[in-house]
Enzyme design. Structure first.
Site, PDB file in Angstrom:
ATOM      1  N   CYS A 206       6.336  -9.795   1.116  1.00  0.00           N
ATOM      2  CA  CYS A 206       5.765  -8.945   0.068  1.00  0.00           C
ATOM      3  C   CYS A 206       6.555  -7.642  -0.005  1.00  0.00           C
ATOM      4  O   CYS A 206       6.609  -6.906   0.977  1.00  0.00           O
ATOM      5  CB  CYS A 206       4.302  -8.656   0.428  1.00  0.00           C
ATOM      6  N   HIS A 207       7.201  -7.405  -1.120  1.00  0.00           N
ATOM      7  CA  HIS A 207       7.920  -6.127  -1.241  1.00  0.00           C
ATOM      8  C   HIS A 207       8.067  -5.621  -2.663  1.00  0.00           C
ATOM      9  O   HIS A 207       8.595  -4.534  -2.878  1.00  0.00           O
ATOM     10  CB  HIS A 207       9.322  -6.243  -0.622  1.00  0.00           C
ATOM     11  N   ARG A 208       7.631  -6.405  -3.683  1.00  0.00           N
ATOM     12  CA  ARG A 208       7.799  -5.940  -5.072  1.00  0.00           C
ATOM     13  C   ARG A 208       7.001  -4.669  -5.293  1.00  0.00           C
ATOM     14  O   ARG A 208       5.846  -4.569  -4.866  1.00  0.00           O
ATOM     15  CB  ARG A 208       7.265  -6.975  -6.066  1.00  0.00           C
ATOM     16  N   ARG A 241       9.835  -1.090   2.855  1.00  0.00           N
ATOM     17  CA  ARG A 241       8.964  -0.432   1.865  1.00  0.00           C
ATOM     18  C   ARG A 241       7.490  -0.782   2.135  1.00  0.00           C
ATOM     19  O   ARG A 241       6.618   0.071   2.102  1.00  0.00           O
ATOM     20  CB  ARG A 241       9.356  -0.896   0.456  1.00  0.00           C
ATOM     21  N   ASP A 282       6.315 -12.570  -3.090  1.00  0.00           N
ATOM     22  CA  ASP A 282       6.557 -11.982  -4.408  1.00  0.00           C
ATOM     23  C   ASP A 282       8.065 -11.811  -4.625  1.00  0.00           C
ATOM     24  O   ASP A 282       8.498 -11.132  -5.546  1.00  0.00           O
ATOM     25  CB  ASP A 282       5.799 -10.653  -4.586  1.00  0.00           C
TER      26      ASP A 282
END
Ligand code: UDP
Length: 360
Positions: A206-208, A241, A282
C-alpha cells in the site's frame, strides 16, 4: 546513438533493468546509454539494492533530489536534468512510467528539442486527482516515441489524438518477470525467513497517495488487513511513505497481527508474490505481477490502468472499503486460463531498442 535514460523510483529501476540489459548485450557500441538517477527514491532498500541485484549499471549522474512537494521536486529535477542534457547532448531521452522524474525528464528534453521516448505510454486511470495521471498525460504529449504496453494504451493515445510514433511493444515488466522468475525461486529464502508456507498467506502492499494521504481510506485498509490477519498470515512490506503516515496517525498498533517488513529486494518480493494465496495491493506493478504469476489479486483502488487483469478474472477492484477488501480476498479464486496474452510475448525491451534505432 547516445541515449540518456532518466530513472528515479523503484518501479523504474526494474523496468530500466530489462531494457538496459538488452541494450548492453545486443547493441554494444551502437547504443551508448547514460543513466541519470534523480534521487526520488534514495534509501538503500528502495534504490541501491535494485541496482546491485538487477545488475543495472551505476548511474553517471545522481541528482539527489528527493522529498518536498510535487512542484518543488519536479522543478528542481527539471533544472538539473536540463544541465545534464546540455552537457551530454544525447540523441534521445528515455523515460519510464509516471513519476515526477518521468515528467521532469520529458519536459526538460522536449524544451531542448531532444526527442523523448516514453516507455509505458498511454496508460490512463481517467482520475486526474492522481499525480501519476497528470505526469503520464503530459509526458505522452511531449514524447516522439510512445512505447505502449497494451492495446488499451494505444487506444487511449488515439482517443487523445496522439497517433504518430505510437507502437504496442508489450510490457517491459512482463520481460522482467520472465527473466527473474526462476532466479527468485532458486535464490530467495524469504519464505523460510518469514516462516511462510506456500499458498497460505496474503501479500499486501500500500503506497498510493490516494490511500496513504486519506486517513479514512488508510484506516479502512488497515482494518481490512488486520481482519485478514485473523484468518491467515498477512505480510506487508512497508513503503517509506506508508510507514511515515502510519506512525503520524498512530495506526501501527492496529497492525500488530500483520507481519510488517522493510521494503523487500526484488527477488524476495516476486518470490512472495509467486506463492501467495492472494495479493492485495494498490501498486500498478504488483497487480500485473500477480497476473504474470497467476495469483488472484485484490486492488485497493477505484480504477486501474491495467483493465486486462480485471477482464480476465485475475484482479478485483475493492476500493478502500474494509468489507469489500476482506470479502474479495476470502473469496479469491483462480479463474479459468484463457490463453490471452495482453502484455506481449516478452520481447518488449528488444522492440524498444529496435524502435529507438530505427526511428531516430
Ligand atoms: N517491489 C519490490 N519490493 C517491495 C515492493 C514492491 O521489489 O517491497 C516491486 C514489485 O515487485 C514491482 C514494483 O516494485 O515490480 C512495483 O513498484 P511500486 O509498487 O513501488 O510502484 P508502482 O508499480 O505502483 O508504480
Amino acid at each position: 546513438m547516445k541515449l540518456l535514460t532518466v530513472v528515479g523510483a523503484r518501479p523504474q529501476f526494474i523496468k530500466a533493468a530489462a531494457v538496459s540489459r538488452v541494450i548492453r548485450s545486443d547493441y554494444p557500441g551502437i547504443i551508448d546509454e547514460v543513466l541519470v538517477h534523480t534521487g526520488q527514491h534514495f534509501d538503500h532498500a528502495m534504490s541501491e539494492v535494485f541496482f546491485t541485484e538487477l545488475d543495472i549499471p551505476q548511474p553517471r549522474y545522481n541528482l539527489e533530489i528527493a522529498g518536498g512537494p510535487h512542484g518543488a521536486m519536479t522543478g528542481r529535477m527539471l533544472e538539473a536534468i536540463e544541465q545534464v542534457l546540455l552537457q551530454e547532448g544525447p540523441d534521445c531521452l528515455l523515460v519510464y512510467g509516471d513519476t515526477n522524474s518521468t515528467l521532469a525528464g520529458a519536459l526538460a528534453a522536449a524544451k531542448l528539442h531532444v526527442p523523448v521516448a516514453h516507455v509505458e505510454a498511454g496508460l490512463r486511470s481517467f482520475n486526474m486527482r492522481m499525480p501519476e495521471e497528470i505526469n503520464r498525460i503530459l509526458a505522452d504529449r511531449v514524447s516522439r516515441l510512445l512505447f505502449c504496453p497494451t492495446r488499451t494504451a494505444v487506444a487511449n493515445l488515439y482517443a487523445e489524438g496522439l497517433t504518430q510514433g505510437v507502437s504496442n511493444v508489450g510490457d517491459v515488466m512482463f520481460d522482467a518477470s520472465l527473466h527473474y522468475r526462476g532466479m527468485a525461486r532458486e535464490r530467495s529464502s524469504v519464505l523460510g525467513r518469514l516462516g511462510l508456507l506456500e499458498q497460505s498467506y496474503v501479500l499486501a502492499t500500500c503506497h498510493r497517495a490516494e490511500n496513504t494521504d486519506d486517513p479514512q481510506r488508510l484506516q479502512a485498509i488497515i482494518q481490512a488487513l488486520a481482519e485478514l490477519a485473523g484468518e491467515m498470515p498477512v505480510v506487508l512490506p512497508l513503503h517509506p511513505r506508508t510507514r511515515n503516515t502510519l506512525a503520524a496517525l498512530g495506526l501501527n498498533a492496529a497492525l500488530k497481527a500483520v507481519t510488517l517488513v522493510e521494503p523487500l529486494p526484488f527477488l524476495d518480493m516476486i518470490r512472495l508474490e509467486q506463492t501467495a494465496r492472494c495479493i492485495v495491493t494498490d501498486s500498478g506493478g504488483v497487480q500485473k505481477e500477480a497476473f504474470f504469476y497467476q495469483v488472484p489479486c485484490v486492488t485497493m483502488r477505484d480504477e486501474t490502468e491495467w483493465p486486462e487483469t480485471v477482464e480476465l478474472g485475475w484482479n478485483r477492484l475493492a476500493g478502500a472499503s474494509r468489507e469489500r477488501i476482506v470479502d474479495a480476498v476470502l473469496q479469491a479464486q483462480r479463474p479459468a486460463l484463457s490463453g490471452s496474452a495482453p502484455y506481449g510475448d516478452g520481447q518488449a525491451s528488444q522492440l524498444i531498442a529496435e524502435g529507438l534505432l530505427s526511428s531516430l
